[in-house]
Design an enzyme around this catalytic site. Structure first.
Site, PDB file in Angstrom:
ATOM      1  N   ARG A  35       0.823  -1.219   0.000  1.00 55.43           N
ATOM      2  CA  ARG A  35       0.000   0.000   0.000  1.00 55.43           C
ATOM      3  C   ARG A  35       0.852   1.261   0.000  1.00 55.43           C
ATOM      4  O   ARG A  35       0.438   2.284  -0.540  1.00 55.43           O
ATOM      5  CB  ARG A  35      -0.940   0.003   1.198  1.00 55.43           C
ATOM      6  CG  ARG A  35      -2.012  -1.037   1.010  1.00 55.43           C
ATOM      7  CD  ARG A  35      -3.031  -1.031   2.102  1.00 55.43           C
ATOM      8  NE  ARG A  35      -4.130  -1.890   1.696  1.00 55.43           N
ATOM      9  CZ  ARG A  35      -5.011  -2.412   2.518  1.00 55.43           C
ATOM     10  NH1 ARG A  35      -4.948  -2.167   3.801  1.00 55.43           N
ATOM     11  NH2 ARG A  35      -5.976  -3.175   2.066  1.00 55.43           N
ATOM     12  N   LYS A 197     -21.115 -16.501   0.089  1.00 53.44           N
ATOM     13  CA  LYS A 197     -22.562 -16.359   0.285  1.00 53.44           C
ATOM     14  C   LYS A 197     -23.257 -15.556  -0.797  1.00 53.44           C
ATOM     15  O   LYS A 197     -22.773 -14.501  -1.198  1.00 53.44           O
ATOM     16  CB  LYS A 197     -22.811 -15.643   1.609  1.00 53.44           C
ATOM     17  CG  LYS A 197     -22.459 -16.461   2.814  1.00 53.44           C
ATOM     18  CD  LYS A 197     -22.765 -15.640   4.018  1.00 53.44           C
ATOM     19  CE  LYS A 197     -22.629 -16.424   5.299  1.00 53.44           C
ATOM     20  NZ  LYS A 197     -22.736 -15.504   6.440  1.00 53.44           N
ATOM     21  N   GLY A 350     -10.898  -8.820  -1.612  1.00 55.86           N
ATOM     22  CA  GLY A 350      -9.722  -9.289  -0.887  1.00 55.86           C
ATOM     23  C   GLY A 350      -9.286 -10.704  -1.200  1.00 55.86           C
ATOM     24  O   GLY A 350      -8.124 -10.960  -1.509  1.00 55.86           O
ATOM     25  N   GLY A 373     -14.260  -3.734  -0.215  1.00 45.03           N
ATOM     26  CA  GLY A 373     -15.620  -3.204  -0.068  1.00 45.03           C
ATOM     27  C   GLY A 373     -15.950  -2.168  -1.135  1.00 45.03           C
ATOM     28  O   GLY A 373     -17.061  -2.161  -1.680  1.00 45.03           O
TER      29      GLY A 373
HETATM   30  P1  AMP Z   1     -16.184 -13.990  -0.193  1.00 42.03           P
HETATM   31  O1  AMP Z   1     -15.541 -13.164   0.886  1.00 42.03           O
HETATM   32  O2  AMP Z   1     -17.657 -13.987  -0.171  1.00 42.03           O
HETATM   33  O3  AMP Z   1     -15.600 -13.714  -1.557  1.00 42.03           O
HETATM   34  O4  AMP Z   1     -15.843 -15.491   0.160  1.00 42.03           O
HETATM   35  C1  AMP Z   1     -14.548 -15.988   0.125  1.00 42.03           C
HETATM   36  C2  AMP Z   1     -14.515 -17.265   0.868  1.00 42.03           C
HETATM   37  O5  AMP Z   1     -15.396 -18.194   0.257  1.00 42.03           O
HETATM   38  C3  AMP Z   1     -13.160 -17.915   0.870  1.00 42.03           C
HETATM   39  O6  AMP Z   1     -12.648 -17.868   2.159  1.00 42.03           O
HETATM   40  C4  AMP Z   1     -13.418 -19.340   0.403  1.00 42.03           C
HETATM   41  O7  AMP Z   1     -12.773 -20.296   1.208  1.00 42.03           O
HETATM   42  C5  AMP Z   1     -14.905 -19.480   0.569  1.00 42.03           C
HETATM   43  N1  AMP Z   1     -15.460 -20.488  -0.349  1.00 42.03           N
HETATM   44  C6  AMP Z   1     -15.348 -20.554  -1.672  1.00 42.03           C
HETATM   45  N2  AMP Z   1     -15.949 -21.645  -2.159  1.00 42.03           N
HETATM   46  C7  AMP Z   1     -16.465 -22.307  -1.105  1.00 42.03           C
HETATM   47  C8  AMP Z   1     -17.198 -23.521  -0.944  1.00 42.03           C
HETATM   48  N3  AMP Z   1     -17.512 -24.272  -2.000  1.00 42.03           N
HETATM   49  N4  AMP Z   1     -17.558 -23.869   0.287  1.00 42.03           N
HETATM   50  C9  AMP Z   1     -17.238 -23.118   1.343  1.00 42.03           C
HETATM   51  N5  AMP Z   1     -16.550 -21.960   1.273  1.00 42.03           N
HETATM   52  C10 AMP Z   1     -16.163 -21.576   0.057  1.00 42.03           C
END
Ligand code: AMP
Length: 391
Positions: A35, A197, A350, A373
């Site tokens: 950064r 999610k 991230g 974000g």
């Molecule tokens: P996000 O912050 O929503 O982009 O989520 C990232 C996280 O999603 C990472 O830490 C991944 O380990 C998790 N992730 C990705 N695919 C899966 C999956 N099939 N099951 C559980 N966690 C997952």
């Protein structure tokens, strides 16, 4: 909105809002100076115009109080080394100490002020605090993209009190690349959305579906869509309260003729652990008690083929639990495919950023956003308050 190279800073006092929210270890050593490096183009440009550069940032969440572990002091010598000059550290960002330090500066000098968030006015976008900051300068430059989705005194209110305001080069890059990808893209435009999610990314999905030619959904969130299509997803991540929304998004894709791609197979285990027994199954064959933790080889082939013809790609979110080696192949192989496509590729968020760095292919990606974000809010179609304030 003006960019730094469109304003005259010669001989001026320029306050630059950067993002020096650097990671530190327990002894207060900075563990990654990416950064700080990212601010150099802007700082050097201003110095070379014979201006005085007053650098200001937040670090961590001290919540309006002085908290020593969040002092920016350790960053001053790092910046000094990179610029090859002295960079005095001033242990407040407003008031007499800061004003005196600015008065003592000469053309080309750089000082670093203490953490903005030691004052409660910063996060409250407080005008009185912004006026105190504004007193220090005659030009204001914002180069802190990563916090531009939150209105703070140092990125929003301050613009009311400084006569000349502009975006620095890092902010300029973020905005220009994003606009190139989502504003007026060379088509086909493909979005790859992964991560945990659906609920976190529902607004992103709703917005991108209006803009893209093809949407690839992977990661944990894919299972909510698959469940909505009637598949049994075992113990995979699945948000049952999102099933209706998932159906709506898929209907919208169909109505808009947007190709919507979901995994066709998956790497399963009974628990999210690197040494758990694994299997590769078609989506229709996920057994009870097993969870999908990565996309399988057939999906890698389908997704890779889908990005081959892309001219523009926007990617947020990993396609599997890439932090664990046995479930990282899907995300890593897609990085290879994206790079091979030669498309203009913008990556943000991230985790996606971390995954791409792990492949060693970061420099083959057109642009990796510095904001998690803030990048997501752009993908949601929102206007960032700190960017709007410069307009
Ligand atoms: P996000 O912050 O929503 O982009 O989520 C990232 C996280 O999603 C990472 O830490 C991944 O380990 C998790 N992730 C990705 N695919 C899966 C999956 N099939 N099951 C559980 N966690 C997952």
């Amino acid at each position: 909105m003006k960019y730094l190279d469109q304003i005259d800073v010669s001989g001026k006092k320029v306050l630059v809002r950067v993002d020096f929210n650097v990671p530190m270890d327990k002894s207060g050593n900075v563990t990654d100076n990416t950064r700080v490096k990212a601010s150099l183009a802007t700082i050097n440009f201003i110095r070379e115009k014979g201006a005085r550069v007053i650098v200001t940032s937040h670090l961590g969440r001290p919540k309006g109080k002085r908290v020593e572990e969040f002092s920016l002091k350790p960053v001053a010598p790092i910046l000094a080394r990179m610029l090859n000059i002295d960079v005095p550290f001033i242990d407040d960002c407003i008031g007499e100490k800061a004003e005196k330090a600015v008065d003592a500066m000469k053309a080309g000098d750089v000082i670093l002020l203490e953490n903005l968030r030691f004052h409660p006015g910063e996060d409250k976008n407080d005008e009185a605090f912004a006026q105190e900051l504004a007193k220090l300068c005659d030009v204001y430059v914002n180069d802190a993209f990563a916090v531009s989705h939150r209105a703070a005194a140092s990125n929003t209110a301050i613009t009311k009190f400084v006569p000349v305001c502009a975006a620095g080069f890092l902010l300029k890059n973020e905005i220009e690349y994003f606009n190139k990808a989502m504003g007026n893209p060379t088509r086909p435009l493909i979005a790859i959305i992964g991560g945990a999610k659906v609920s976190d990314k529902i607004k992103v999905l709703e917005n991108v579906i209006d803009k893209v030619d093809r949407l690839i959904v992977g990661g944990g969130m894919a299972f909510t869509f698959l469940k909505a299509q009637g598949f049994n997803v075992g113990t995979s991540l699945c948000e049952t309260e999102m099933l209706d929304l998932a159906r709506k998004i898929m209907d919208k894709a169909k109505a808009k003729n947007v190709q919507f791609l979901l995994p066709v197979d998956t790497v399963i285990a009974q628990e999210p652990s690197a040494d758990a027994e694994r299997n590769i199954v078609a989506i229709k064959d996920i057994p009870e008690g097993w969870m999908g933790l990565d996309i399988g080889p057939a999906t890698i082939a389908v997704f890779s083929e889908a990005v081959k013809t892309a001219k523009t790609i926007v990617w947020n979110g990993p396609l599997g639990m890439f932090e664990l080696a046995p479930f990282s192949a899907g995300t890593f192989k897609l990085v290879d495919a994206v790079v091979a496509s030669g498309a203009l590729t913008i990556v943000g968020g991230g985790d996606t950023d971390t995954a791409i760095h792990k492949t060693g292919l970061s420099d083959k990606i057109s642009y990796i956003s510095t904001g998690g974000g803030a990048f997501l809010e752009l993908l949601e179609g929102k206007t960032l308050p700190a960017v709007a304030a410069l307009g």
